[in-house]
Write a protein that holds these residues in place. Sequence first.
Motif, PDB file in Angstrom:
ATOM      1  N   SER A  94     -76.744 -36.083 197.583  1.00  8.56           N
ATOM      2  CA  SER A  94     -76.104 -37.050 196.239  1.00  8.56           C
ATOM      3  C   SER A  94     -76.725 -36.152 194.982  1.00  8.56           C
ATOM      4  N   LEU A  95     -77.846 -36.130 194.845  1.00  9.70           N
ATOM      5  CA  LEU A  95     -78.358 -35.514 193.544  1.00  9.70           C
ATOM      6  C   LEU A  95     -77.824 -34.264 193.151  1.00  9.70           C
ATOM      7  N   TYR A  96     -77.601 -33.277 194.456  1.00  8.59           N
ATOM      8  CA  TYR A  96     -77.088 -32.163 194.122  1.00  8.59           C
ATOM      9  C   TYR A  96     -75.416 -32.218 193.663  1.00  8.59           C
ATOM     10  N   PHE A  97     -74.802 -32.891 194.427  1.00  6.38           N
ATOM     11  CA  PHE A  97     -73.456 -33.043 194.140  1.00  6.38           C
ATOM     12  C   PHE A  97     -73.279 -33.671 192.733  1.00  6.38           C
ATOM     13  N   GLU A  98     -74.104 -34.683 192.329  1.00  2.00           N
ATOM     14  CA  GLU A  98     -74.054 -35.223 191.016  1.00  2.00           C
ATOM     15  C   GLU A  98     -74.343 -34.138 189.797  1.00  2.00           C
ATOM     16  N   THR A  99     -75.396 -33.149 190.140  1.00  2.00           N
ATOM     17  CA  THR A  99     -75.570 -32.094 189.188  1.00  2.00           C
ATOM     18  C   THR A  99     -74.493 -31.377 189.051  1.00  2.00           C
ATOM     19  N   ALA A 100     -73.706 -31.082 190.407  1.00  2.00           N
ATOM     20  CA  ALA A 100     -72.540 -30.000 190.363  1.00  2.00           C
ATOM     21  C   ALA A 100     -71.404 -30.644 189.561  1.00  2.00           C
ATOM     22  N   ILE A 101     -71.356 -31.927 189.396  1.00  2.00           N
ATOM     23  CA  ILE A 101     -70.344 -32.984 188.861  1.00  2.00           C
ATOM     24  C   ILE A 101     -70.497 -32.769 187.416  1.00  2.00           C
ATOM     25  N   GLU A 102     -71.910 -33.372 187.070  1.00  2.00           N
ATOM     26  CA  GLU A 102     -72.223 -33.738 185.647  1.00  2.00           C
ATOM     27  C   GLU A 102     -72.734 -32.572 185.020  1.00  2.00           C
ATOM     28  N   GLN A 103     -73.397 -31.690 185.444  1.00  2.00           N
ATOM     29  CA  GLN A 103     -74.005 -30.292 184.873  1.00  2.00           C
ATOM     30  C   GLN A 103     -73.560 -29.205 185.623  1.00  2.00           C
ATOM     31  N   PRO A 104     -72.207 -28.838 185.704  1.00  2.00           N
ATOM     32  CA  PRO A 104     -71.613 -27.842 186.556  1.00  2.00           C
ATOM     33  C   PRO A 104     -72.445 -26.416 186.129  1.00  2.00           C
ATOM     34  N   GLU A 105     -72.597 -26.395 184.854  1.00  2.00           N
ATOM     35  CA  GLU A 105     -73.215 -24.929 184.494  1.00  2.00           C
ATOM     36  C   GLU A 105     -74.133 -24.365 185.062  1.00  2.00           C
ATOM     37  N   MET A 106     -75.191 -25.581 185.526  1.00  2.53           N
ATOM     38  CA  MET A 106     -76.466 -25.262 186.260  1.00  2.53           C
ATOM     39  C   MET A 106     -75.833 -24.715 187.673  1.00  2.53           C
ATOM     40  N   ILE A 107     -75.176 -25.120 188.404  1.00  6.72           N
ATOM     41  CA  ILE A 107     -74.706 -24.392 189.884  1.00  6.72           C
ATOM     42  C   ILE A 107     -73.892 -23.129 189.313  1.00  6.72           C
ATOM     43  N   ASP A 108     -72.884 -23.085 188.516  1.00  4.70           N
ATOM     44  CA  ASP A 108     -72.411 -22.160 188.181  1.00  4.70           C
ATOM     45  C   ASP A 108     -73.196 -20.821 187.766  1.00  4.70           C
ATOM     46  N   TYR A 109     -74.433 -21.114 187.010  1.00  2.83           N
ATOM     47  CA  TYR A 109     -75.310 -20.004 186.808  1.00  2.83           C
ATOM     48  C   TYR A 109     -76.159 -19.216 187.905  1.00  2.83           C
ATOM     49  N   PHE A 110     -76.162 -20.151 189.161  1.00  4.27           N
ATOM     50  CA  PHE A 110     -76.385 -19.498 190.110  1.00  4.27           C
ATOM     51  C   PHE A 110     -75.392 -18.484 190.768  1.00  4.27           C
ATOM     52  N   LEU A 111     -74.435 -18.913 190.820  1.00  3.94           N
ATOM     53  CA  LEU A 111     -73.301 -17.937 191.148  1.00  3.94           C
ATOM     54  C   LEU A 111     -72.762 -16.945 190.176  1.00  3.94           C
ATOM     55  N   ARG A 112     -72.596 -17.131 189.099  1.00  2.00           N
ATOM     56  CA  ARG A 112     -72.206 -16.183 188.284  1.00  2.00           C
ATOM     57  C   ARG A 112     -73.170 -15.447 187.494  1.00  2.00           C
ATOM     58  N   VAL A 113     -74.270 -15.662 187.534  1.00  2.00           N
ATOM     59  CA  VAL A 113     -75.456 -14.963 186.687  1.00  2.00           C
ATOM     60  C   VAL A 113     -76.548 -14.519 187.796  1.00  2.00           C
ATOM     61  N   TYR A 114     -77.292 -15.374 188.436  1.00  2.00           N
ATOM     62  CA  TYR A 114     -78.307 -15.062 189.194  1.00  2.00           C
ATOM     63  C   TYR A 114     -77.856 -14.176 190.246  1.00  2.00           C
ATOM     64  N   LEU A 115     -76.934 -14.495 191.325  1.00  2.00           N
ATOM     65  CA  LEU A 115     -76.604 -13.779 192.489  1.00  2.00           C
ATOM     66  C   LEU A 115     -75.650 -12.783 192.001  1.00  2.00           C
ATOM     67  N   SER A 116     -75.050 -12.886 190.923  1.00  2.00           N
ATOM     68  CA  SER A 116     -74.091 -11.536 190.605  1.00  2.00           C
ATOM     69  C   SER A 116     -74.704 -10.585 189.604  1.00  2.00           C
ATOM     70  N   ASN A 117     -75.868 -10.864 189.267  1.00  2.00           N
ATOM     71  CA  ASN A 117     -76.626  -9.638 188.192  1.00  2.00           C
ATOM     72  C   ASN A 117     -77.941  -9.553 188.940  1.00  2.00           C
ATOM     73  N   ARG A 118     -78.237  -9.324 190.210  1.00  2.00           N
ATOM     74  CA  ARG A 118     -79.680  -9.223 190.502  1.00  2.00           C
ATOM     75  C   ARG A 118     -80.691  -8.441 189.929  1.00  2.00           C
ATOM     76  N   GLU A 119     -80.039  -7.198 189.292  1.00  2.00           N
ATOM     77  CA  GLU A 119     -80.709  -6.231 188.691  1.00  2.00           C
ATOM     78  C   GLU A 119     -81.373  -6.806 187.324  1.00  2.00           C
ATOM     79  N   VAL A 120     -80.825  -7.987 186.979  1.00  2.00           N
ATOM     80  CA  VAL A 120     -81.475  -8.630 185.847  1.00  2.00           C
ATOM     81  C   VAL A 120     -82.776  -9.476 186.079  1.00  2.00           C
ATOM     82  N   PHE A 121     -83.012  -9.765 187.647  1.00  2.00           N
ATOM     83  CA  PHE A 121     -84.014 -10.619 187.801  1.00  2.00           C
ATOM     84  C   PHE A 121     -85.115  -9.875 188.833  1.00  2.00           C
ATOM     85  N   GLN A 122     -84.921  -8.740 189.185  1.00  2.00           N
ATOM     86  CA  GLN A 122     -85.288  -8.138 190.208  1.00  2.00           C
ATOM     87  C   GLN A 122     -87.002  -7.995 189.954  1.00  2.00           C
TER      88      GLN A 122
END
Length: 202
Positions: A94-122
């Motif tokens: 429930s809290l994960y889904f609530e975050t995705a609904i109320e603060q979608p940028e947090m979940i989007d960040y994982f998909l669009r930045v963290y997972l898609s730009n691994r060289e930035v975090f290596q």
Amino acid sequence: MEPSESMTTRERRRKEIILESLRQFAERGFHKTTVPDIANSLNMSVGNFYNYFKSKEVLAQEVLKFISKHLGDKIRKVNESDISTEKKVHSIVSLYFETAIEQPEMIDYFLRVYLSNREVFQEECQGMACVSDFVTEIMIFFEEGVAKGDLKNQDFFSAFGLFMGYLGGMVFLNGESILPKPLKEYAGDVADNIYNALKLER
């Protein structure tokens, strides 16, 4: 999620930069978002920005840590609550889904930045270093569930992948407007399916 009144001016400004960069990174991606973009949106000079973060890469890593702590703090409250393992699964979903609904940028960040730009975090975020707050609380949840005899004693990453893969998949489908019902209406069924897959058969 506004900066707290108890913060110092510097701490408050630092959090404002993290929140604004989180929004822009999630919306436009890491490479398309520039330091001037972030600075201008906060009415600050680029030079002043570098007083807080020495590079865009370091900022991206700090944003990831910020999200991990935010989610980790929420799950810690679930772990500390006096409820059954099954109800904890429901609470986490429930809290994960609530975050995705109320603060979608947090979940989007994982998909669009963290997972898609691994060289930035290596270098600084090897393994689970930058998401340790979140992962640690999930690990505690599993360990306590096993200790109570509720969950199967299995490899952590197998259990973690099942849990988070299911949640991430549902959030992705919701973001693509594929789900016929609002995301929160799936929370109960998703939690039941996760618990049934992880529980120890008696």
